[in-house]
Design a protein around this motif. Structure first.
Motif, PDB file in Angstrom:
ATOM      1  N   UNK A   1       0.827  -1.442   0.158  1.00 28.47           N
ATOM      2  CA  UNK A   1      -0.060  -0.261  -0.338  1.00 28.47           C
ATOM      3  C   UNK A   1       0.983   1.404  -0.517  1.00 28.47           C
ATOM      4  N   UNK A   2       2.248   1.853   0.449  1.00 31.96           N
ATOM      5  CA  UNK A   2       3.159   2.173   0.715  1.00 31.96           C
ATOM      6  C   UNK A   2       3.427   2.557  -0.243  1.00 31.96           C
ATOM      7  N   UNK A   3       4.182   1.887  -1.750  1.00 29.50           N
ATOM      8  CA  UNK A   3       4.715   1.300  -2.878  1.00 29.50           C
ATOM      9  C   UNK A   3       2.720   2.438  -3.658  1.00 29.50           C
ATOM     10  N   UNK A   4       2.020   1.462  -3.654  1.00 31.46           N
ATOM     11  CA  UNK A   4       1.126   2.362  -4.497  1.00 31.46           C
ATOM     12  C   UNK A   4       0.700   4.000  -4.160  1.00 31.46           C
ATOM     13  N   UNK A   5       0.640   4.364  -2.560  1.00 29.57           N
ATOM     14  CA  UNK A   5       0.390   5.838  -2.759  1.00 29.57           C
ATOM     15  C   UNK A   5       2.095   6.874  -3.329  1.00 29.57           C
ATOM     16  N   UNK A   6       2.904   5.665  -2.904  1.00 32.42           N
ATOM     17  CA  UNK A   6       4.067   6.589  -3.053  1.00 32.42           C
ATOM     18  C   UNK A   6       4.220   6.693  -4.625  1.00 32.42           C
ATOM     19  N   UNK A   7       3.024   5.249  -5.319  1.00 27.46           N
ATOM     20  CA  UNK A   7       3.589   5.258  -7.123  1.00 27.46           C
ATOM     21  C   UNK A   7       2.694   6.884  -7.367  1.00 27.46           C
ATOM     22  N   UNK A   8       0.990   7.213  -6.860  1.00 29.28           N
ATOM     23  CA  UNK A   8       0.103   7.986  -6.192  1.00 29.28           C
ATOM     24  C   UNK A   8       1.134   8.829  -6.841  1.00 29.28           C
ATOM     25  N   UNK A   9       1.247   9.351  -5.567  1.00 26.03           N
ATOM     26  CA  UNK A   9       1.970  10.913  -5.714  1.00 26.03           C
ATOM     27  C   UNK A   9       3.074  11.874  -6.455  1.00 26.03           C
ATOM     28  N   UNK A  10       3.791  10.346  -6.665  1.00 27.21           N
ATOM     29  CA  UNK A  10       5.103  10.806  -7.810  1.00 27.21           C
ATOM     30  C   UNK A  10       4.329  11.164  -9.612  1.00 27.21           C
ATOM     31  N   UNK A  11       3.348  10.266  -9.641  1.00 27.12           N
ATOM     32  CA  UNK A  11       2.303  10.262 -11.363  1.00 27.12           C
ATOM     33  C   UNK A  11       2.166  11.218 -10.519  1.00 27.12           C
ATOM     34  N   UNK A  12       1.332  12.334  -9.673  1.00 27.91           N
ATOM     35  CA  UNK A  12       0.778  13.165  -9.320  1.00 27.91           C
ATOM     36  C   UNK A  12       1.166  14.333 -10.252  1.00 27.91           C
ATOM     37  N   UNK A  13       2.664  13.968  -9.350  1.00 30.81           N
ATOM     38  CA  UNK A  13       3.638  15.591  -9.721  1.00 30.81           C
ATOM     39  C   UNK A  13       4.289  15.553 -10.985  1.00 30.81           C
ATOM     40  N   UNK A  14       4.164  14.348 -11.762  1.00 36.04           N
ATOM     41  CA  UNK A  14       4.819  14.172 -12.927  1.00 36.04           C
ATOM     42  C   UNK A  14       4.024  14.748 -13.887  1.00 36.04           C
ATOM     43  N   UNK A  15       3.320  13.833 -13.782  1.00 34.55           N
ATOM     44  CA  UNK A  15       1.964  14.198 -14.983  1.00 34.55           C
ATOM     45  C   UNK A  15       0.937  15.735 -15.112  1.00 34.55           C
ATOM     46  N   UNK A  16       1.021  15.824 -13.883  1.00 28.21           N
ATOM     47  CA  UNK A  16       0.136  16.794 -12.997  1.00 28.21           C
ATOM     48  C   UNK A  16      -1.548  16.894 -13.856  1.00 28.21           C
ATOM     49  N   UNK A  17      -1.440  15.479 -13.327  1.00 26.02           N
ATOM     50  CA  UNK A  17      -3.617  15.457 -14.207  1.00 26.02           C
ATOM     51  C   UNK A  17      -4.322  15.233 -12.262  1.00 26.02           C
ATOM     52  N   UNK A  18      -5.288  15.660 -12.345  1.00 23.91           N
ATOM     53  CA  UNK A  18      -5.965  14.900 -11.547  1.00 23.91           C
ATOM     54  C   UNK A  18      -6.698  13.983 -11.427  1.00 23.91           C
ATOM     55  N   UNK A  19      -6.256  13.094 -10.377  1.00 24.59           N
ATOM     56  CA  UNK A  19      -7.086  12.083  -9.474  1.00 24.59           C
ATOM     57  C   UNK A  19      -8.615  12.366 -10.578  1.00 24.59           C
ATOM     58  N   UNK A  20      -9.625  13.104 -10.406  1.00 20.19           N
ATOM     59  CA  UNK A  20     -10.564  13.166 -10.341  1.00 20.19           C
ATOM     60  C   UNK A  20     -11.060  13.113 -11.786  1.00 20.19           C
ATOM     61  N   UNK A  21      -9.913  13.138 -12.802  1.00 20.16           N
ATOM     62  CA  UNK A  21     -10.275  13.153 -14.236  1.00 20.16           C
ATOM     63  C   UNK A  21      -9.189  11.659 -15.124  1.00 20.16           C
ATOM     64  N   UNK A  22      -8.974  10.666 -14.057  1.00 24.50           N
ATOM     65  CA  UNK A  22      -8.572   9.050 -13.342  1.00 24.50           C
ATOM     66  C   UNK A  22      -8.941   7.987 -13.335  1.00 24.50           C
ATOM     67  N   UNK A  23      -9.601   8.240 -12.648  1.00 26.08           N
ATOM     68  CA  UNK A  23     -10.582   7.375 -11.362  1.00 26.08           C
ATOM     69  C   UNK A  23     -11.574   7.387 -12.217  1.00 26.08           C
ATOM     70  N   UNK A  24     -12.607   6.034 -12.725  1.00 27.72           N
ATOM     71  CA  UNK A  24     -13.329   5.824 -13.283  1.00 27.72           C
ATOM     72  C   UNK A  24     -14.778   5.891 -12.412  1.00 27.72           C
ATOM     73  N   UNK A  25     -15.694   6.213 -12.532  1.00 27.53           N
ATOM     74  CA  UNK A  25     -16.999   6.811 -11.472  1.00 27.53           C
ATOM     75  C   UNK A  25     -16.621   7.245 -10.888  1.00 27.53           C
ATOM     76  N   UNK A  26     -15.364   8.605 -10.882  1.00 20.39           N
ATOM     77  CA  UNK A  26     -15.277   9.449 -10.123  1.00 20.39           C
ATOM     78  C   UNK A  26     -15.840  10.095  -8.955  1.00 20.39           C
ATOM     79  N   UNK A  27     -16.994  10.977  -9.585  1.00 19.52           N
ATOM     80  CA  UNK A  27     -17.519  11.711  -8.875  1.00 19.52           C
ATOM     81  C   UNK A  27     -18.437  11.053  -7.828  1.00 19.52           C
ATOM     82  N   UNK A  28     -18.748   9.690  -8.068  1.00 22.68           N
ATOM     83  CA  UNK A  28     -19.726   9.323  -6.967  1.00 22.68           C
ATOM     84  C   UNK A  28     -18.890   8.678  -5.782  1.00 22.68           C
TER      85      UNK A  28
END
Length: 100
Positions: free
Chosen positions: A63-90
């Protein structure tokens, strides 16, 4: 663990995993981990969310590895999670309702 070579696909997959960790709170131990995952996800989403670094240590190794990849991906791509996750709003509304 090499976080510098993360792809957008890996970023999206890890965001999905992190959100599922955050929404899965069947027992006390999983609740504590889900709070940590929720803090990380919401901080990636809003950028200013209260993030307790100590809670990161409560996660399992994978889970730490997943969290760190998310942090790194957010920093690298500057893409908000809302635009990537399926059924994000709900799912994000459910997450915010549980942790605010």
């Amino acid at each position: 663990m090499n976080f510098t070579t993360i792809t957008q696909k890996e970023y999206a997959e890890n965001l999905e995993k992190l959100l599922s960790y955050a929404l899965n709170n069947n027992s006390y131990r999983s609740f504590v981990r889900s709070v940590a995952a929720a803090e990380i996800f919401l901080s990636l989403l809003f950028g200013r969310w209260e993030f307790n670094l100590f809670n990161l240590l409560l996660l399992k190794k994978e889970q730490i590895e997943v969290a760190m990849k998310c942090i790194r991906g957010r920093k690298k791509f500057i893409i908000y999670p809302k635009s990537v996750v399926n059924n994000a709003n709900l799912r994000i509304k459910k997450l915010i309702a549980e942790y605010t």
